[in-house]
Motif scaffolding. Structure first.
Motif, mmCIF file in Angstrom:
data_model
loop_
_atom_site.group_PDB
_atom_site.id
_atom_site.type_symbol
_atom_site.label_atom_id
_atom_site.label_comp_id
_atom_site.label_asym_id
_atom_site.label_seq_id
_atom_site.Cartn_x
_atom_site.Cartn_y
_atom_site.Cartn_z
ATOM 1 N N LEU A 37 -29.639 -33.031 109.438
ATOM 2 C CA LEU A 37 -29.666 -33.098 108.086
ATOM 3 C C LEU A 37 -29.501 -31.531 107.498
ATOM 4 O O LEU A 37 -29.857 -30.386 108.165
ATOM 5 C CB LEU A 37 -31.395 -33.410 107.670
ATOM 6 C CG LEU A 37 -31.941 -34.691 108.136
ATOM 7 C CD1 LEU A 37 -33.211 -34.882 107.360
ATOM 8 C CD2 LEU A 37 -30.707 -35.781 107.641
ATOM 9 N N LEU A 38 -28.917 -31.771 106.375
ATOM 10 C CA LEU A 38 -28.744 -30.205 105.863
ATOM 11 C C LEU A 38 -29.938 -29.658 105.037
ATOM 12 O O LEU A 38 -30.665 -30.540 104.554
ATOM 13 C CB LEU A 38 -27.530 -30.601 104.696
ATOM 14 C CG LEU A 38 -26.309 -30.769 105.332
ATOM 15 C CD1 LEU A 38 -25.220 -31.095 104.096
ATOM 16 C CD2 LEU A 38 -25.662 -29.877 106.150
ATOM 17 N N LEU B 15 -27.186 -28.516 100.372
ATOM 18 C CA LEU B 15 -27.138 -29.635 99.819
ATOM 19 C C LEU B 15 -26.531 -29.559 98.155
ATOM 20 O O LEU B 15 -25.849 -30.169 97.439
ATOM 21 C CB LEU B 15 -28.171 -30.849 99.751
ATOM 22 C CG LEU B 15 -28.681 -31.414 101.015
ATOM 23 C CD1 LEU B 15 -29.801 -31.918 100.559
ATOM 24 C CD2 LEU B 15 -27.645 -32.391 101.603
ATOM 25 N N GLU C 238 -27.589 -36.119 97.956
ATOM 26 C CA GLU C 238 -28.216 -36.848 98.910
ATOM 27 C C GLU C 238 -27.548 -36.177 100.359
ATOM 28 O O GLU C 238 -26.412 -35.894 100.450
ATOM 29 C CB GLU C 238 -28.160 -38.197 98.861
ATOM 30 C CG GLU C 238 -26.678 -38.630 98.665
ATOM 31 C CD GLU C 238 -26.775 -40.323 98.420
ATOM 32 O OE1 GLU C 238 -25.653 -40.819 98.469
ATOM 33 O OE2 GLU C 238 -27.780 -40.761 97.854
ATOM 34 N N GLN C 239 -28.028 -36.605 101.521
ATOM 35 C CA GLN C 239 -27.694 -36.379 102.987
ATOM 36 C C GLN C 239 -26.340 -37.169 103.387
ATOM 37 O O GLN C 239 -26.233 -38.272 102.746
ATOM 38 C CB GLN C 239 -28.607 -36.624 104.014
ATOM 39 C CG GLN C 239 -29.894 -35.829 103.970
ATOM 40 C CD GLN C 239 -29.464 -34.330 104.387
ATOM 41 O OE1 GLN C 239 -28.578 -34.097 104.906
ATOM 42 N NE2 GLN C 239 -30.536 -33.470 103.969
ATOM 43 N N GLY D 231 -19.941 -31.901 105.596
ATOM 44 C CA GLY D 231 -20.669 -32.835 104.679
ATOM 45 C C GLY D 231 -19.535 -33.346 103.625
ATOM 46 O O GLY D 231 -19.850 -34.629 103.179
ATOM 47 N N LYS E 285 -31.877 -27.596 101.789
ATOM 48 C CA LYS E 285 -31.753 -28.109 100.452
ATOM 49 C C LYS E 285 -30.609 -27.070 99.618
ATOM 50 O O LYS E 285 -29.846 -27.632 99.083
ATOM 51 C CB LYS E 285 -32.958 -27.731 99.617
ATOM 52 C CG LYS E 285 -34.216 -28.527 99.950
ATOM 53 C CD LYS E 285 -35.644 -28.421 99.061
ATOM 54 C CE LYS E 285 -36.661 -29.056 99.530
ATOM 55 N NZ LYS E 285 -37.768 -28.811 98.758
ATOM 56 N N GLU F 61 -29.421 -31.130 94.052
ATOM 57 C CA GLU F 61 -29.199 -31.286 95.459
ATOM 58 C C GLU F 61 -28.617 -32.592 95.839
ATOM 59 O O GLU F 61 -28.930 -33.766 95.171
ATOM 60 C CB GLU F 61 -30.761 -31.310 96.197
ATOM 61 C CG GLU F 61 -31.429 -29.994 96.081
ATOM 62 C CD GLU F 61 -32.661 -29.999 96.546
ATOM 63 O OE1 GLU F 61 -32.997 -30.885 97.569
ATOM 64 O OE2 GLU F 61 -33.619 -29.165 96.423
#
Length: 388
Positions: free
Chosen positions: A162-163, A168, A154-155, A231, A165, A152
């Protein structure tokens, strides 16, 4: 060729002995001499194509007759993959079967894309003396790989939402694909020949690795591919700005740091709102082009200052867009029918003229010169239409 089947049927008692005695069924490496990267003898260059309009106004392709004649003669005289020699000498029969592997590798190499490629091509070959075509191809089942075992990430630094899991994990994979040391994609071409009566098959292969940074995010509907892609843009924003500041001037192009997003027309506004939703107002400058008319008010400076340019996918098929493209390029008109070889040939010519116009635009007196070229070409086009 006329007596090939009967000849090899008579020689089957001898050729059968080498069916199983073959150590060349795996790919064998071969050296490549640079002078033969484009072998005119093994892979003659096809004739150029010109376009002609008949009495009904229909455009059709016409090969240049002199070049076409040379090409046909060159094809007939290029080296044969298999050469068989039968000879009676001193009461004994001598049989020689030659395999021209180099010619097959040259043919494969000629079809391998070379424009814009910097990596060196490699050539290999293999030879099977016990080959029988399969009645049906048994291909392995296609399966999509899962990212459950991926790490995963990081954000994203600027994200307000927030995304998840799993998102990510997809972001980790996308960043790996965008990395400078991402695994290369190997382009490949194979040329083969068969000596069917004997069951012999030989292949020549040409390969070239190219670094294609990116990939296809094939997550399911509703998985959040838009958010993951945003992202990726957010995580690489600083790197992009740094690389952009180090870029030299580009011939025929204007450097832009923005990410180009091409989506169906109904998603242009949604993408614009998603940018603000995940990164907040003002973090990234967006330019939205949903119709051809929206280009009229667009400036080069706006595109240069943008971080994300969102374009409707049907824009590039719009007659208005194509007319404006051909007019600005001053390289002739594009046909109304947007498919086929003629349209592709004209589009290539127009894009080449567009690059010249962009270079002209960069000069001190650029805008005036560009407009002059546009008017000159328009006058020439009007004159041609009157005299045809």
């Amino acid at each position: 060729k006329v007596h090939e089947r009967s000849t090899f049927k008579a020689l089957a008692w001898w050729t059968e002995r080498v069916r199983k005695d073959n150590d060349f069924r795996d790919w064998q490496e071969a050296s490549l001499i640079e002078d033969y990267a484009r072998c005119a003898r093994c892979a003659p260059k096809p004739p150029a194509v010109k376009w002609k309009k008949d009495a009904k106004g229909k455009v059709f392709a016409l090969e240049r007759s002199i070049q076409a004649g040379r090409f046909e003669r060159a094809l007939k005289h290029r080296p044969a993959p298999f050469v068989t020699q039968l000879k009676a000498e001193g009461g004994a029969g001598i049989v020689r079967i030659g395999v021209n592997i180099a010619s097959l590798m040259h043919r494969a190499l000629s079809r391998l894309p070379s424009e814009g490629r910097t990596e060196k091509a490699t050539v290999t070959w293999r030879f099977n003396t016990d080959f029988s075509p399969m009645a049906k191809l048994n291909l392995p089942k296609f399966t999509l790989a899962s990212n459950r075992g991926d790490e995963e990430h990081e954000q994203p630094p600027s994200f307000k939402v927030l995304l998840r899991k799993e998102q990510l994990r997809s972001l980790t994979w996308m960043l790996q694909q965008e990395a400078a040391n991402a695994p290369p994609f190997v382009e490949e071409e194979i040329s083969e020949a068969m000596l069917e009566p004997g069951g012999w098959r030989v292949e020549g292969r040409a390969q070239r690795p190219i670094h294609v940074r990116g990939g296809v995010l094939a997550d399911e509907v509703g998985y959040g591919k838009t958010a993951i892609t945003l992202g990726l843009i957010d995580c690489t924003a600083k790197q992009i700005k740094k690389r952009f500041s180090q870029m030299d001037d580009m011939t025929g192009k204007i450097p832009v740091r923005a990410t180009l997003v091409v989506v169906p027309p109904h998603l242009t506004k949604q993408w614009d709102s998603e940018v603000r939703k995940f990164t907040g107002n003002g973090r990234y400058k967006t330019v939205v082009l949903s119709t051809a008319s929206s280009i009229n008010s667009l400036t080069i400076e706006a595109v240069q200052e943008a971080d994300i340019v969102i374009v409707a996918s049907n824009l590039f098929k719009s007659p208005v867009y194509l007319q404006n493209l051909s007019a600005f390029a001053a390289g002739g008109s594009l046909p109304e029918k947007q498919d086929g070889r003629y349209f592709n040939a004209r589009l290539e010519s127009v894009l080449a003229a567009l690059r010249d116009q962009v270079d002209t635009l960069k000069d001190d007196n650029g805008p005036t010169s560009v407009l002059k070229n546009i008017r000159k070409r328009a006058e020439e086009g009007a004159f041609l239409s009157l005299t045809m």
